[in-house]
Design a protein around this motif. Structure first.
Motif, PDB file in Angstrom:
ATOM      1  N   SER A 150       7.939 -13.473 -11.578  1.00 22.86           N
ATOM      2  CA  SER A 150       7.124 -14.030 -10.492  1.00 22.86           C
ATOM      3  C   SER A 150       7.509 -13.415  -9.150  1.00 22.86           C
ATOM      4  O   SER A 150       6.634 -13.106  -8.317  1.00 22.86           O
ATOM      5  CB  SER A 150       7.297 -15.550 -10.448  1.00 22.86           C
TER       6      SER A 150
ATOM      7  N   THR B  61       8.844 -10.474  -8.687  1.00 19.57           N
ATOM      8  CA  THR B  61       8.365  -9.091  -8.685  1.00 19.57           C
ATOM      9  C   THR B  61       6.870  -9.033  -8.394  1.00 19.57           C
ATOM     10  O   THR B  61       6.397  -8.178  -7.622  1.00 19.57           O
ATOM     11  CB  THR B  61       8.661  -8.444 -10.051  1.00 19.57           C
ATOM     12  N   GLN B  62       6.117  -9.939  -9.009  1.00 18.31           N
ATOM     13  CA  GLN B  62       4.678  -9.969  -8.776  1.00 18.31           C
ATOM     14  C   GLN B  62       4.370 -10.256  -7.307  1.00 18.31           C
ATOM     15  O   GLN B  62       3.479  -9.631  -6.706  1.00 18.31           O
ATOM     16  CB  GLN B  62       4.040 -11.041  -9.666  1.00 18.31           C
ATOM     17  N   THR B  63       5.124 -11.177  -6.703  1.00 15.99           N
ATOM     18  CA  THR B  63       4.902 -11.508  -5.291  1.00 15.99           C
ATOM     19  C   THR B  63       5.207 -10.307  -4.402  1.00 15.99           C
ATOM     20  O   THR B  63       4.443  -9.992  -3.464  1.00 15.99           O
ATOM     21  CB  THR B  63       5.787 -12.693  -4.897  1.00 15.99           C
TER      22      THR B  63
ATOM     23  N   LEU C  60       5.172  -7.138  -5.201  1.00 16.91           N
ATOM     24  CA  LEU C  60       4.171  -6.094  -5.410  1.00 16.91           C
ATOM     25  C   LEU C  60       2.865  -6.428  -4.697  1.00 16.91           C
ATOM     26  O   LEU C  60       2.186  -5.528  -4.154  1.00 16.91           O
ATOM     27  CB  LEU C  60       3.917  -5.912  -6.909  1.00 16.91           C
ATOM     28  N   GLU C  61       2.501  -7.705  -4.665  1.00 15.65           N
ATOM     29  CA  GLU C  61       1.285  -8.084  -3.932  1.00 15.65           C
ATOM     30  C   GLU C  61       1.450  -7.863  -2.433  1.00 15.65           C
ATOM     31  O   GLU C  61       0.521  -7.415  -1.757  1.00 15.65           O
ATOM     32  CB  GLU C  61       0.964  -9.552  -4.225  1.00 15.65           C
ATOM     33  N   VAL C  62       2.668  -8.162  -1.930  1.00 18.05           N
ATOM     34  CA  VAL C  62       2.924  -7.910  -0.508  1.00 18.05           C
ATOM     35  C   VAL C  62       2.837  -6.420  -0.205  1.00 18.05           C
ATOM     36  O   VAL C  62       2.255  -5.977   0.800  1.00 18.05           O
ATOM     37  CB  VAL C  62       4.299  -8.469  -0.109  1.00 18.05           C
TER      38      VAL C  62
ATOM     39  N   ARG D 135       1.160  -4.174  -1.844  1.00 20.75           N
ATOM     40  CA  ARG D 135      -0.206  -3.679  -1.972  1.00 20.75           C
ATOM     41  C   ARG D 135      -1.044  -4.020  -0.746  1.00 20.75           C
ATOM     42  O   ARG D 135      -1.889  -3.231  -0.321  1.00 20.75           O
ATOM     43  CB  ARG D 135      -0.833  -4.286  -3.228  1.00 20.75           C
ATOM     44  N   LYS D 136      -0.794  -5.184  -0.156  1.00 26.04           N
ATOM     45  CA  LYS D 136      -1.552  -5.562   1.038  1.00 26.04           C
ATOM     46  C   LYS D 136      -1.129  -4.755   2.251  1.00 26.04           C
ATOM     47  O   LYS D 136      -1.941  -4.422   3.110  1.00 26.04           O
ATOM     48  CB  LYS D 136      -1.359  -7.055   1.311  1.00 26.04           C
ATOM     49  N   ASP D 137       0.168  -4.442   2.353  1.00 28.98           N
ATOM     50  CA  ASP D 137       0.679  -3.692   3.506  1.00 28.98           C
ATOM     51  C   ASP D 137       1.678  -2.662   2.995  1.00 28.98           C
ATOM     52  O   ASP D 137       2.889  -2.894   2.989  1.00 28.98           O
ATOM     53  CB  ASP D 137       1.340  -4.642   4.499  1.00 28.98           C
TER      54      ASP D 137
END
Length: 392
Positions: A178, A180-182, A184-186, A188-190
């Motif tokens: 979880s 790692t997923q968070t 990676l999402e951060v 990807r956004k910036d």
């Protein structure tokens, strides 16, 4: 399951056995009686007539008023006519009595097996909480029922422990995924924000997931006992582990004292090395913030070999100590330390000890800290050798 043709029930077999034995005993008894009777009964009887003069009273010379005119003596044919029908009726009675009595006795004798069979079927259906609890004096059926109840109790505890372990392992594995997923999402956004810090966080999370996976694999290997036993000297492993952990102990201000005797035991060098490392690292990490001490001792006794790991630290209650060997149970401050584990250190140590037919016990020290003792069987070729003095 192998398909077998239906056969006679055990109760029917016992009934026939009882009846057959009773018939055999009755037949032998009648045969013995018959043989002894025939010894004294001739096939033909010759009776000589008694003269009239010999049938008078010697004192008066007059004949006896009730003197018999003839005498009947049975021969062998008469005995056969009288004995064989009665013996046949006696055998028929014994057969009926043996069948009925055998059926009743077999039912009473096999009643405990019926309860054991019912408990076995319930266990096969997944109901492990059922117990036979057979009453009565101690006999073979009572010992079998008690052994089965003990097996059900251990199996129920093992299944419950495996379920807790699976739930905890799923939770522990889900946490780094979880995170790692968070991250990676951060990213990807910036993509250009906090690149170095993001990589470092991902590295830490990934490393923690790797350690957790390796610990789970090691725990599974210890539980399955899938290893080759060799002659292992625990004292040498303790010396190697102390050399590896001295930097950690010095960094935390912990004094590491190692002493003991040569302690050969049969087992896996890799697993026993992991056992010693886990116990010593646990003793160093869960210690005083400064000025603490860890004592590691090896020795031999009449029952095998012994490894003792004792450390200073916070005062622990017996209730707290009893939960430390459970998977994913962490001691105070472990999560925030620089050597934060995955909560499997002592659980792995216990599994390795049990896989080597040993026993691990934890005792809180009155002054604070923990005393861990591992008892293992000694090597077969070393049991008859005299014990040596302690090695400094």
């Amino acid at each position: 399951m192998v398909n077998r043709p239906p056969g006679l029930s055990v109760r029917l077999k016992l009934k026939l056995s009882y009846a057959g034995f009773l018939m055999l005993a009755g037949t032998l008894l009648l045969a013995v009686v018959w043989v002894f009777l025939l010894r004294y009964v001739p096939e033909k009887i010759h009776i000589q007539a008694v003269p009239q003069t010999e049938r008078v009273a010697p004192s008066t010379g007059r004949p006896f008023p009730d003197a018999p005119r003839s005498l009947f003596v049975p021969n062998r044919s008469d005995l056969e006519e009288a004995f064989v029908p009665k013996a046949t009726l006696a055998l028929v009675f014994l057969l009926v009595f043996g069948l009925v009595g055998g059926w009743i006795l077999a039912g009473r004798m096999l009643f405990p097996l019926t309860r054991i069979t019912q408990a076995t079927r319930l266990a096969a259906e997944g109901s492990l909480s059922h117990r036979i609890a057979l009453e009565g004096p101690s006999d073979e059926f009572r010992e079998l029922a008690d052994a089965f109840d003990g097996m059900l109790e251990k199996l129920e505890a093992h299944v419950a422990e495996q379920r807790r372990f699976a739930a905890n392992a799923s939770h522990e594995l889900r946490t780094p995924l979880s995170v790692t997923q968070t991250l990676l999402e951060v990213a990807r956004k910036d993509p250009g924000k906090l690149e170095g810090e993001l990589v470092e966080r991902l590295h830490e999370v990934n490393l923690r997931a790797i350690h957790l996976t390796e610990a789970l694999l090691l725990l599974s290997q210890a539980d399955q006992r899938s290893f080759t036993r060799e002659r292992v000297d625990l004292s040498l492993i303790v010396e190697e582990a102390s050399e590896t952990l001295i930097p950690l102990a010095e960094k935390r201000g912990i004094t590491l004292e190692v002493s003991g005797d040569v302690t050969p035991t049969p087992g896996s060098p890799l697993l026993l090395r992991q056992l010693v490392m886990n116990l010593m690292q646990n003793a160093i990490v869960h210690n005083l913030t400064a000025g603490g001490t860890v004592w590691v001792t090896t020795g031999r006794s009449s029952s095998g070999v012994m490894l003792s790991v004792e450390n200073t630290g916070e005062v622990l209650s017996p209730e707290q100590v009893s939960t430390l060997v459970e998977p994913f149970v962490r001691g105070t401050g472990r999560i925030h330390s620089d050597h934060a584990g995955v909560g499997l250190g002592l659980a792995i140590a216990r599994s390795i000890t049990q896989a080597h037919d040993g026993r691990l016990s934890l005792t809180p020290r009155a002054a604070g800290g923990l005393h861990i003792t591992v008892q293992l069987p000694s090597h077969p070729h070393e049991r008859d050798k005299p014990e040596k003095g302690l090695r400094p």
